[in-house]
Design an enzyme around this catalytic site. Structure first.
Site, PDB file in Angstrom:
ATOM      1  N   LYS A   1      66.216  25.707  52.662  1.00  0.00           N
ATOM      2  CA  LYS A   1      67.282  26.699  52.540  1.00  0.00           C
ATOM      3  C   LYS A   1      67.551  27.021  51.079  1.00  0.00           C
ATOM      4  O   LYS A   1      67.396  26.157  50.191  1.00  0.00           O
ATOM      5  CB  LYS A   1      68.564  26.230  53.223  1.00  0.00           C
ATOM      6  CG  LYS A   1      69.030  24.820  52.892  1.00  0.00           C
ATOM      7  CD  LYS A   1      70.188  24.437  53.809  1.00  0.00           C
ATOM      8  CE  LYS A   1      70.492  22.962  53.779  1.00  0.00           C
ATOM      9  NZ  LYS A   1      71.601  22.577  54.677  1.00  0.00           N
TER      10      LYS A   1
ATOM     11  N   ARG B   1      79.070  23.584  66.006  1.00  0.00           N
ATOM     12  CA  ARG B   1      78.419  24.887  66.130  1.00  0.00           C
ATOM     13  C   ARG B   1      77.011  24.641  66.668  1.00  0.00           C
ATOM     14  O   ARG B   1      76.148  24.131  65.961  1.00  0.00           O
ATOM     15  CB  ARG B   1      78.427  25.589  64.783  1.00  0.00           C
ATOM     16  CG  ARG B   1      79.859  25.864  64.295  1.00  0.00           C
ATOM     17  CD  ARG B   1      79.968  26.066  62.805  1.00  0.00           C
ATOM     18  NE  ARG B   1      79.543  24.885  62.083  1.00  0.00           N
ATOM     19  CZ  ARG B   1      79.446  24.840  60.749  1.00  0.00           C
ATOM     20  NH1 ARG B   1      79.720  25.909  60.030  1.00  0.00           N
ATOM     21  NH2 ARG B   1      79.055  23.741  60.154  1.00  0.00           N
TER      22      ARG B   1
ATOM     23  N   ARG C   1      69.444  27.266  63.916  1.00  0.00           N
ATOM     24  CA  ARG C   1      70.700  27.296  63.160  1.00  0.00           C
ATOM     25  C   ARG C   1      71.898  27.293  64.103  1.00  0.00           C
ATOM     26  O   ARG C   1      71.923  28.028  65.085  1.00  0.00           O
ATOM     27  CB  ARG C   1      70.748  28.533  62.266  1.00  0.00           C
ATOM     28  CG  ARG C   1      69.631  28.606  61.247  1.00  0.00           C
ATOM     29  CD  ARG C   1      69.579  29.965  60.575  1.00  0.00           C
ATOM     30  NE  ARG C   1      69.305  31.037  61.538  1.00  0.00           N
ATOM     31  CZ  ARG C   1      69.303  32.330  61.227  1.00  0.00           C
ATOM     32  NH1 ARG C   1      69.590  32.714  59.995  1.00  0.00           N
ATOM     33  NH2 ARG C   1      69.039  33.231  62.162  1.00  0.00           N
TER      34      ARG C   1
ATOM     35  N   ASP D   1      79.972  19.818  56.551  1.00  0.00           N
ATOM     36  CA  ASP D   1      79.035  20.095  57.630  1.00  0.00           C
ATOM     37  C   ASP D   1      78.300  18.800  57.961  1.00  0.00           C
ATOM     38  O   ASP D   1      77.643  18.207  57.090  1.00  0.00           O
ATOM     39  CB  ASP D   1      78.042  21.177  57.225  1.00  0.00           C
ATOM     40  CG  ASP D   1      78.698  22.545  57.142  1.00  0.00           C
ATOM     41  OD1 ASP D   1      79.845  22.681  57.599  1.00  0.00           O
ATOM     42  OD2 ASP D   1      78.064  23.471  56.609  1.00  0.00           O
TER      43      ASP D   1
ATOM     44  N   GLU E   1      76.151  19.619  54.074  1.00  0.00           N
ATOM     45  CA  GLU E   1      76.723  20.500  53.053  1.00  0.00           C
ATOM     46  C   GLU E   1      78.196  20.164  52.868  1.00  0.00           C
ATOM     47  O   GLU E   1      78.840  19.635  53.780  1.00  0.00           O
ATOM     48  CB  GLU E   1      76.586  21.984  53.441  1.00  0.00           C
ATOM     49  CG  GLU E   1      75.176  22.508  53.433  1.00  0.00           C
ATOM     50  CD  GLU E   1      75.107  24.010  53.683  1.00  0.00           C
ATOM     51  OE1 GLU E   1      76.143  24.701  53.518  1.00  0.00           O
ATOM     52  OE2 GLU E   1      74.023  24.494  54.049  1.00  0.00           O
TER      53      GLU E   1
END
Length: 320
Positions: free
Chosen positions: A163, A228, A236, A276, A284
């Site tokens: 990323k 999520r 993702r 995260d 993150e």
């Protein structure tokens, strides 16, 4: 209760999706408590020698209407130091203009403004690289410009995520499996011939259960997170990439991570942080404009905006 004047430095009000926007939720809770709300964009900040940092801003009142959600009560240029708090809520990317805005906000601090999150802390904790300080909680991670180092990392871990350091919302994230399919072209695109650094992490299969957003507010974790969950063949979990948000209580592992990290970041002036977490690994640390307030509140009933405003009011009482 003392009425406070709160200025939001944020994206254009016309772009807010009020049904899910965390900044809107903050504004609504502040107004519910009788505080005055104003807003501007980073482009509206200005400094001239001999004068304080100012902004061309609008004082607003929330209407309760889903579409015409605010009205402007008055507008003009005012000094940031004349507000009780300035909330920096501009979404990433953390580009040059964001960087310059933190310097203007830091000058406003020197003049007496209270800025949350603190501008220096925003600069010192870029959202991908802040993870390095807490490497004990991270998956195997590599930050490099070197395509050869990335190939070696892939050879060791076999299944990896790549990323860009300046991405948001899942933008530019790639998974490369054991067959190494397209690794060379992905690296060329992300590192731009060795001119741009890339973050590479070992793929965490726990992502199927969700990329959890933990909210650290005033040095403590909210008791619910938003998992999520990737949909279909997507790797993702980001909501912006089509992930499904499912609110859930923090696990014991989540609490342990939060207790280890939250006090350090809060002491540096980071009132609000979004961690995260996939499985038991932090991938993150988000400090610019963490979200998920409304999704958690709507699904669990837990009042995240109230928790945030409680922490903000507490900070302002301490500094009074």
């Amino acid at each position: 209760m003392t009425t406070r004047r709160i200025l939001f430095v944020a994206d254009p009000l016309a772009t807010f999706k009020t049904y899910k926007d965390s900044t809107f939720a903050m504004m609504r809770e502040l107004q519910r408590r009788g505080h005055a709300v104003a807003a501007c964009e980073p482009a509206h900040l200005q400094w001239q020698s001999g004068e304080p940092v100012t902004a061309l801003l609008r004082h607003i009142a929330l209407t309760g209407d889903a579409h015409d959600w605010y009205r402007v009560t008055h507008q003009g240029r005012e000094a940031l130091k004349d507000f009780d708090a300035v909330l920096m809520r501009k979404d990433p990317p953390f580009d040059s203009e964001y960087f310059y805005a933190t310097h203007l906000l830091e000058q406003a601090e020197r003049e007496g403004a209270r800025v949350f999150n603190r501008p220096r802390a925003l600069r010192d904790h870029p959202e991908k690289l802040a993870l390095m300080e807490f490497g004990a909680f991270a998956p195997p991670t590599l930050v490099t410009r070197s395509s050869e180092a990335i190939r070696q990392f892939h050879a060791e871990h076999r299944d990896i995520i790549l990323k860009p350091l300046d991405g948001m919302g899942g933008m530019g994230i790639f998974r490369v499996g054991p067959d190494g399919m397209n690794l060379g072209s992905i690296v060329e695109m992300l590192n731009r011939g060795g001119h741009t650094s890339v973050m590479v992490q070992r793929y965490l299969p726990e992502i199927v259960a969700g990329d959890k957003r933990l909210l650290l507010i005033g040095g403590e974790a909210a008791p619910f997170c938003l998992a999520r969950i990737p949909q279909g063949t997507e790797v993702r979990g980001n909501l912006a990439a089509g992930g499904k948000g499912v609110a859930q209580p923090l696990t014991e592992s989540d609490w342990a991570i939060a207790r280890a990290i939250a006090p350090t970041l809060a002491a540096r002036g980071l009132l609000l942080v979004g961690l995260d977490v996939i499985g038991d690994k932090v991938t993150e640390i988000n400090v610019t404009s963490p979200t998920c307030f409304q999704e958690i509140q709507q699904q669990t009933g837990f009042d995240v905006p109230a928790l945030f405003v409680d922490a903000l009011e507490r900070e302002l009482r301490v500094s009074a």
